[in-house]
Design a protein around this motif. Structure first.
Motif, PDB file in Angstrom:
ATOM      1  N   LYS A 253      30.475  36.998  32.459  1.00 18.00           N
ATOM      2  CA  LYS A 253      29.778  36.041  31.616  1.00 18.00           C
ATOM      3  C   LYS A 253      30.781  35.693  30.044  1.00 18.00           C
ATOM      4  CE  LYS A 253      25.565  36.006  29.407  1.00 18.00           C
ATOM      5  NZ  LYS A 253      24.652  36.520  28.499  1.00 18.00           N
ATOM      6  N   ASP A 254      32.096  36.057  29.755  1.00 21.46           N
ATOM      7  CA  ASP A 254      32.013  36.069  28.655  1.00 21.46           C
ATOM      8  C   ASP A 254      33.861  36.624  28.374  1.00 21.46           C
ATOM      9  OD1 ASP A 254      32.936  35.974  25.434  1.00 21.46           O
ATOM     10  OD2 ASP A 254      30.634  36.203  25.073  1.00 21.46           O
ATOM     11  N   GLU A 255      34.441  36.248  27.959  1.00 21.12           N
ATOM     12  CA  GLU A 255      36.326  35.964  28.132  1.00 21.12           C
ATOM     13  C   GLU A 255      35.235  37.810  27.326  1.00 21.12           C
ATOM     14  OE1 GLU A 255      37.153  33.699  23.711  1.00 21.12           O
ATOM     15  OE2 GLU A 255      38.111  33.686  26.413  1.00 21.12           O
ATOM     16  N   ASN A 256      34.833  37.845  25.989  1.00 15.48           N
ATOM     17  CA  ASN A 256      34.758  39.163  25.330  1.00 15.48           C
ATOM     18  C   ASN A 256      34.533  40.198  25.550  1.00 15.48           C
ATOM     19  OD1 ASN A 256      37.293  37.768  23.095  1.00 15.48           O
ATOM     20  ND2 ASN A 256      34.505  37.233  22.608  1.00 15.48           N
ATOM     21  N   ILE A 257      33.433  39.977  27.383  1.00  6.24           N
ATOM     22  CA  ILE A 257      32.928  41.036  27.687  1.00  6.24           C
ATOM     23  C   ILE A 257      32.920  41.535  29.089  1.00  6.24           C
ATOM     24  CG2 ILE A 257      30.037  42.026  28.328  1.00  6.24           C
ATOM     25  CD1 ILE A 257      29.197  40.509  25.795  1.00  6.24           C
ATOM     26  N   PRO A 258      34.351  42.236  29.539  1.00  3.15           N
ATOM     27  CA  PRO A 258      34.111  41.947  31.362  1.00  3.15           C
ATOM     28  C   PRO A 258      33.681  42.298  31.453  1.00  3.15           C
ATOM     29  CG  PRO A 258      35.992  43.882  30.181  1.00  3.15           C
ATOM     30  CD  PRO A 258      34.238  43.582  29.003  1.00  3.15           C
ATOM     31  N   LEU A 259      33.622  41.994  32.846  1.00  2.00           N
ATOM     32  CA  LEU A 259      32.645  42.441  34.315  1.00  2.00           C
ATOM     33  C   LEU A 259      33.297  44.032  35.041  1.00  2.00           C
ATOM     34  CD1 LEU A 259      30.692  41.448  36.480  1.00  2.00           C
ATOM     35  CD2 LEU A 259      32.579  40.408  37.816  1.00  2.00           C
ATOM     36  N   LYS A 260      31.680  44.160  34.960  1.00  2.00           N
ATOM     37  CA  LYS A 260      32.083  45.922  34.975  1.00  2.00           C
ATOM     38  C   LYS A 260      31.518  46.343  36.578  1.00  2.00           C
ATOM     39  CE  LYS A 260      31.126  47.224  30.315  1.00  2.00           C
ATOM     40  NZ  LYS A 260      30.252  47.612  29.275  1.00  2.00           N
ATOM     41  N   ASN A 261      31.416  46.181  37.333  1.00  2.00           N
ATOM     42  CA  ASN A 261      30.471  46.271  38.114  1.00  2.00           C
ATOM     43  C   ASN A 261      29.883  45.606  39.043  1.00  2.00           C
ATOM     44  OD1 ASN A 261      29.586  48.682  36.131  1.00  2.00           O
ATOM     45  ND2 ASN A 261      29.853  50.146  37.671  1.00  2.00           N
ATOM     46  N   VAL A 262      30.736  44.921  40.450  1.00  2.00           N
ATOM     47  CA  VAL A 262      30.146  44.428  41.457  1.00  2.00           C
ATOM     48  C   VAL A 262      29.865  44.834  42.512  1.00  2.00           C
ATOM     49  CG1 VAL A 262      30.214  42.561  43.108  1.00  2.00           C
ATOM     50  CG2 VAL A 262      31.149  42.314  40.377  1.00  2.00           C
ATOM     51  N   SER A 263      28.450  44.784  43.701  1.00  2.00           N
ATOM     52  CA  SER A 263      28.780  45.682  44.886  1.00  2.00           C
ATOM     53  C   SER A 263      28.481  44.231  45.349  1.00  2.00           C
ATOM     54  CB  SER A 263      27.301  46.477  44.708  1.00  2.00           C
ATOM     55  OG  SER A 263      26.586  47.190  45.988  1.00  2.00           O
ATOM     56  N   VAL A 264      28.976  44.575  46.666  1.00  2.00           N
ATOM     57  CA  VAL A 264      28.421  43.783  47.483  1.00  2.00           C
ATOM     58  C   VAL A 264      27.834  43.855  49.129  1.00  2.00           C
ATOM     59  CG1 VAL A 264      29.523  41.332  49.181  1.00  2.00           C
ATOM     60  CG2 VAL A 264      30.299  41.793  46.527  1.00  2.00           C
TER      61      VAL A 264
ATOM     62  N   SER B  91      36.484  39.230  39.244  1.00  2.00           N
ATOM     63  CA  SER B  91      37.767  38.796  38.568  1.00  2.00           C
ATOM     64  C   SER B  91      37.779  40.115  37.823  1.00  2.00           C
ATOM     65  CB  SER B  91      37.443  37.784  37.545  1.00  2.00           C
ATOM     66  OG  SER B  91      36.175  38.307  36.864  1.00  2.00           O
ATOM     67  N   SER B  92      36.725  41.851  38.151  1.00  2.00           N
ATOM     68  CA  SER B  92      36.856  42.646  37.456  1.00  2.00           C
ATOM     69  C   SER B  92      36.378  43.489  37.833  1.00  2.00           C
ATOM     70  CB  SER B  92      37.792  41.998  35.699  1.00  2.00           C
ATOM     71  OG  SER B  92      36.677  42.073  35.293  1.00  2.00           O
ATOM     72  N   GLY B  93      36.023  44.612  37.015  1.00  2.00           N
ATOM     73  CA  GLY B  93      35.178  45.417  37.349  1.00  2.00           C
ATOM     74  C   GLY B  93      35.589  46.505  39.058  1.00  2.00           C
TER      75      GLY B  93
ATOM     76  N   VAL C 298      40.694  40.493  44.372  1.00  2.00           N
ATOM     77  CA  VAL C 298      39.410  41.254  43.826  1.00  2.00           C
ATOM     78  C   VAL C 298      40.657  42.396  43.370  1.00  2.00           C
ATOM     79  CG1 VAL C 298      38.300  41.511  45.851  1.00  2.00           C
ATOM     80  CG2 VAL C 298      40.427  42.795  46.108  1.00  2.00           C
ATOM     81  N   PRO C 299      39.859  43.282  42.019  1.00  2.00           N
ATOM     82  CA  PRO C 299      40.037  44.131  41.519  1.00  2.00           C
ATOM     83  C   PRO C 299      41.445  45.155  42.018  1.00  2.00           C
ATOM     84  CG  PRO C 299      38.317  43.355  40.499  1.00  2.00           C
ATOM     85  CD  PRO C 299      38.273  43.095  42.145  1.00  2.00           C
ATOM     86  N   LYS C 300      42.147  45.349  42.005  1.00  2.00           N
ATOM     87  CA  LYS C 300      42.519  47.221  42.182  1.00  2.00           C
ATOM     88  C   LYS C 300      41.650  48.175  42.637  1.00  2.00           C
ATOM     89  CE  LYS C 300      47.257  46.187  40.735  1.00  2.00           C
ATOM     90  NZ  LYS C 300      48.399  46.833  39.970  1.00  2.00           N
ATOM     91  N   GLY C 301      41.837  48.588  43.203  1.00  2.00           N
ATOM     92  CA  GLY C 301      40.798  50.241  43.477  1.00  2.00           C
ATOM     93  C   GLY C 301      39.686  49.837  44.278  1.00  2.00           C
TER      94      GLY C 301
END
Length: 220
Positions: A147-158, A174-176, A196-199
């Motif tokens: 949402k904001d470059e200073n607040i990273p995306l933390k969790n995504v569930s698909v 992008s991240s999380g 997708v992020p690593k992991g």
């Protein structure tokens, strides 16, 4: 005939079935800090445009289902967006752009939205449940970002079969911490690129029937 409705800030809830089958209703504007829309609130209505200016938005099951004239959805100022199962099933929304601290979209919420082409979700936490966008046959691109470059995306569930039987070519997170459920991209024959992020955790048969053999790129 009623063609436009403005819900003032003093109203924080719309009852179940309040505008069910209101075929003359064309344009909906909702103001105020919080709004909760009940089950079947606007099902099968004539809406073409929905604008919700609230910070906290709770949309009930099938609230806008089968609104076949609905092409524009604007939830611009939200901090929390929670959308119930089948809420927009079968609508004609062309693009989905959501920006909020938390986005939670229920089972089949946008299933069978045949005109939906692009999805952009910007948040800290994104939850997409089972079959959320199943049978959205024109979707080509999905991006999930901070949402904001200073607040990273933390969790995504698909969720399971979330994008099954779509026409995706590109998908990006992008991240999380990311979890992708069983058969999430089942039968996306043109899907060529996943970022997708690593992991990232994968379920079973995530890319089943994706005959273009998508290339997975790790973005972290």
């Amino acid at each position: 005939p009623v063609t436009s409705v403005v819900i003032p800030a003093s109203i924080i809830a719309i009852d179940d079935g309040a505008f069910d089958c209101a075929t003359k209703l064309d344009h909906l504007v909702i103001k105020g800090k919080t709004i909760s829309i009940g089950k079947h609130g606007f099902t099968s209505s004539g809406l073409s445009t929905v604008e919700i200016e609230s910070e906290e938005i709770y949309i009930g099951e099938e609230a806008f289902a089968l609104c076949i004239e609905l092409t524009t959805l604007n939830l611009a100022n939200a901090k929390i967006i929670k959308i119930g199962s089948k809420a927009f099933l079968g609508s004609s929304i062309k693009k989905l752009e959501l920006n909020a601290d938390e986005i939670d979209i229920g089972n089949q919420a946008f299933s069978s939205c045949g005109n939906l082409k692009t999805i952009s979700l910007k948040s800290v936490k994104v939850t997409l449940r089972e079959e959320t966008f199943q049978l959205c046959i024109d979707i080509s691109e999905v991006t999930i970002d901070s949402k904001d470059e200073n607040i990273p995306l933390k969790n995504v569930s698909v969720g399971k079969k979330c994008f099954s039987c779509c026409d995706l070519t590109f998908f990006s997170i992008s991240s999380g911490e990311v979890t992708i459920g069983d058969e999430a991209f089942y039968n996306n024959g043109k899907l060529t690129e996943i970022q997708v992020p690593k992991g990232t955790m994968y379920g079973l048969d995530v890319f089943k029937a994706c005959y273009a053999n998508p290339v997975v790129t790790f973005v972290d």
